[in-house]
Scaffold this motif. Sequence first.
Motif, PDB file in Angstrom:
ATOM      1  N   VAL A 178      21.133 -47.369  19.241  1.00 30.26           N
ATOM      2  CA  VAL A 178      22.301 -46.540  19.540  1.00 30.26           C
ATOM      3  C   VAL A 178      23.507 -47.421  19.844  1.00 30.26           C
ATOM      4  N   MET A 179      23.299 -48.459  20.646  1.00 32.95           N
ATOM      5  CA  MET A 179      24.412 -49.345  21.001  1.00 32.95           C
ATOM      6  C   MET A 179      24.921 -50.094  19.771  1.00 32.95           C
ATOM      7  N   SER A 180      24.014 -50.528  18.913  1.00 31.21           N
ATOM      8  CA  SER A 180      24.436 -51.198  17.678  1.00 31.21           C
ATOM      9  C   SER A 180      25.158 -50.229  16.758  1.00 31.21           C
ATOM     10  N   ALA A 181      24.637 -49.014  16.636  1.00 29.91           N
ATOM     11  CA  ALA A 181      25.279 -48.006  15.796  1.00 29.91           C
ATOM     12  C   ALA A 181      26.692 -47.697  16.303  1.00 29.91           C
ATOM     13  N   ALA A 182      26.848 -47.625  17.612  1.00 21.26           N
ATOM     14  CA  ALA A 182      28.184 -47.360  18.180  1.00 21.26           C
ATOM     15  C   ALA A 182      29.155 -48.484  17.822  1.00 21.26           C
ATOM     16  N   ALA A 183      28.678 -49.719  17.877  1.00 24.17           N
ATOM     17  CA  ALA A 183      29.539 -50.855  17.519  1.00 24.17           C
ATOM     18  C   ALA A 183      29.908 -50.805  16.040  1.00 24.17           C
ATOM     19  N   LEU A 184      28.939 -50.485  15.200  1.00 25.88           N
ATOM     20  CA  LEU A 184      29.208 -50.372  13.767  1.00 25.88           C
ATOM     21  C   LEU A 184      30.263 -49.303  13.502  1.00 25.88           C
ATOM     22  N   LEU A 185      30.064 -48.129  14.078  1.00 27.83           N
ATOM     23  CA  LEU A 185      30.976 -47.014  13.804  1.00 27.83           C
ATOM     24  C   LEU A 185      32.362 -47.244  14.391  1.00 27.83           C
ATOM     25  N   LYS A 186      32.456 -48.051  15.437  1.00 26.48           N
ATOM     26  CA  LYS A 186      33.780 -48.416  15.969  1.00 26.48           C
ATOM     27  C   LYS A 186      34.520 -49.271  14.946  1.00 26.48           C
ATOM     28  N   ASP A 187      33.804 -50.214  14.336  1.00 23.77           N
ATOM     29  CA  ASP A 187      34.417 -51.125  13.363  1.00 23.77           C
ATOM     30  C   ASP A 187      34.520 -50.536  11.961  1.00 23.77           C
ATOM     31  N   ASN A 188      33.604 -49.649  11.623  1.00 27.73           N
ATOM     32  CA  ASN A 188      33.526 -49.086  10.280  1.00 27.73           C
ATOM     33  C   ASN A 188      33.139 -47.610  10.410  1.00 27.73           C
ATOM     34  N   PRO A 189      34.106 -46.722  10.597  1.00 26.40           N
ATOM     35  CA  PRO A 189      33.817 -45.313  10.877  1.00 26.40           C
ATOM     36  C   PRO A 189      33.047 -44.567   9.786  1.00 26.40           C
ATOM     37  N   LYS A 190      33.088 -45.028   8.557  1.00 25.15           N
ATOM     38  CA  LYS A 190      32.397 -44.354   7.447  1.00 25.15           C
ATOM     39  C   LYS A 190      31.590 -45.368   6.635  1.00 25.15           C
ATOM     40  N   PRO A 191      30.559 -45.962   7.229  1.00 26.06           N
ATOM     41  CA  PRO A 191      29.791 -46.972   6.495  1.00 26.06           C
ATOM     42  C   PRO A 191      28.932 -46.344   5.403  1.00 26.06           C
ATOM     43  N   THR A 192      28.645 -47.145   4.406  1.00 28.88           N
ATOM     44  CA  THR A 192      27.691 -46.721   3.386  1.00 28.88           C
ATOM     45  C   THR A 192      26.286 -46.904   3.931  1.00 28.88           C
ATOM     46  N   GLU A 193      25.319 -46.347   3.231  1.00 30.14           N
ATOM     47  CA  GLU A 193      23.929 -46.537   3.631  1.00 30.14           C
ATOM     48  C   GLU A 193      23.577 -48.027   3.652  1.00 30.14           C
ATOM     49  N   ALA A 194      24.024 -48.761   2.642  1.00 35.99           N
ATOM     50  CA  ALA A 194      23.744 -50.205   2.583  1.00 35.99           C
ATOM     51  C   ALA A 194      24.375 -50.935   3.761  1.00 35.99           C
ATOM     52  N   GLU A 195      25.591 -50.536   4.141  1.00 40.40           N
ATOM     53  CA  GLU A 195      26.248 -51.174   5.283  1.00 40.40           C
ATOM     54  C   GLU A 195      25.508 -50.891   6.585  1.00 40.40           C
ATOM     55  N   VAL A 196      25.012 -49.671   6.752  1.00 43.49           N
ATOM     56  CA  VAL A 196      24.230 -49.335   7.947  1.00 43.49           C
ATOM     57  C   VAL A 196      22.976 -50.200   8.000  1.00 43.49           C
ATOM     58  N   ARG A 197      22.261 -50.253   6.883  1.00 41.32           N
ATOM     59  CA  ARG A 197      21.026 -51.056   6.849  1.00 41.32           C
ATOM     60  C   ARG A 197      21.318 -52.526   7.147  1.00 41.32           C
ATOM     61  N   HIS A 198      22.379 -53.052   6.586  1.00 38.25           N
ATOM     62  CA  HIS A 198      22.730 -54.455   6.823  1.00 38.25           C
ATOM     63  C   HIS A 198      23.071 -54.677   8.292  1.00 38.25           C
ATOM     64  N   TYR A 199      23.857 -53.796   8.858  1.00 37.80           N
ATOM     65  CA  TYR A 199      24.300 -53.963  10.248  1.00 37.80           C
ATOM     66  C   TYR A 199      23.132 -53.893  11.225  1.00 37.80           C
ATOM     67  N   LEU A 200      22.146 -53.071  10.928  1.00 31.40           N
ATOM     68  CA  LEU A 200      21.014 -52.893  11.840  1.00 31.40           C
ATOM     69  C   LEU A 200      19.893 -53.899  11.613  1.00 31.40           C
ATOM     70  N   GLU A 201      20.110 -54.892  10.763  1.00 33.49           N
ATOM     71  CA  GLU A 201      19.061 -55.881  10.493  1.00 33.49           C
ATOM     72  C   GLU A 201      18.596 -56.602  11.751  1.00 33.49           C
ATOM     73  N   GLY A 202      19.429 -56.740  12.753  1.00 34.17           N
ATOM     74  CA  GLY A 202      19.054 -57.423  13.986  1.00 34.17           C
ATOM     75  C   GLY A 202      18.332 -56.544  14.990  1.00 34.17           C
ATOM     76  N   ASN A 203      18.002 -55.318  14.603  1.00 34.78           N
ATOM     77  CA  ASN A 203      17.294 -54.385  15.473  1.00 34.78           C
ATOM     78  C   ASN A 203      15.965 -54.024  14.822  1.00 34.78           C
ATOM     79  N   LEU A 204      14.888 -54.298  15.516  1.00 35.76           N
ATOM     80  CA  LEU A 204      13.567 -54.013  14.975  1.00 35.76           C
ATOM     81  C   LEU A 204      13.009 -52.707  15.525  1.00 35.76           C
ATOM     82  N   CYS A 205      12.412 -51.925  14.629  1.00 35.31           N
ATOM     83  CA  CYS A 205      11.722 -50.699  14.999  1.00 35.31           C
ATOM     84  C   CYS A 205      10.322 -50.783  14.411  1.00 35.31           C
ATOM     85  N   ARG A 206       9.336 -50.565  15.226  1.00 33.01           N
ATOM     86  CA  ARG A 206       7.957 -50.667  14.752  1.00 33.01           C
ATOM     87  C   ARG A 206       7.368 -49.304  14.401  1.00 33.01           C
TER      88      ARG A 206
END
Length: 163
Positions: free
Chosen positions: A108-136
Amino acid sequence: MPKVSMVVNGEAATGEVEGRTLLVDFLRGSLRLTGTHVGCDTSQCGACVVHVNGEAVKACSIFAAECEGAEVKTIEGMANADGSLSTIQQAFQDHHGLQCGFCTPGMVMSAAALLKDNPKPTEAEVRHYLEGNLCRCTGYHNIVKAVLAASGQEVGGAAVAAE
């Protein structure tokens, strides 16, 4: 022991810290803000992401003393003033962007930072930005949908293709 003072979630916070005290330990131990999770202690998983002076930071990779005078926002500070979920938090709930919930605060915190910098990201941009967050648990598809929905975009068939 030296003292550190910062503004956390809009409120002044002061505490004694050793020089080696990580921000995540100060938040969790001294301030009892346990929504910021410790997942790896090596800055790999992203469960501890917070905002320091408006920038996403892994709280296990910065000393509390480095945040002297800083403004820090944790997952506890993401809710609306009336206590309701923020747009991003609501999107995670609506689009099942969580399962066990351990990675969710950092996501959520990473997503908030992304959307602050890029309010309308593409799916690829979201995936790239969240690469540093792991979900198992989730496989990321619904997390990506949640971020796209939080940005106000249509999520219909988004995030369903295999990575």
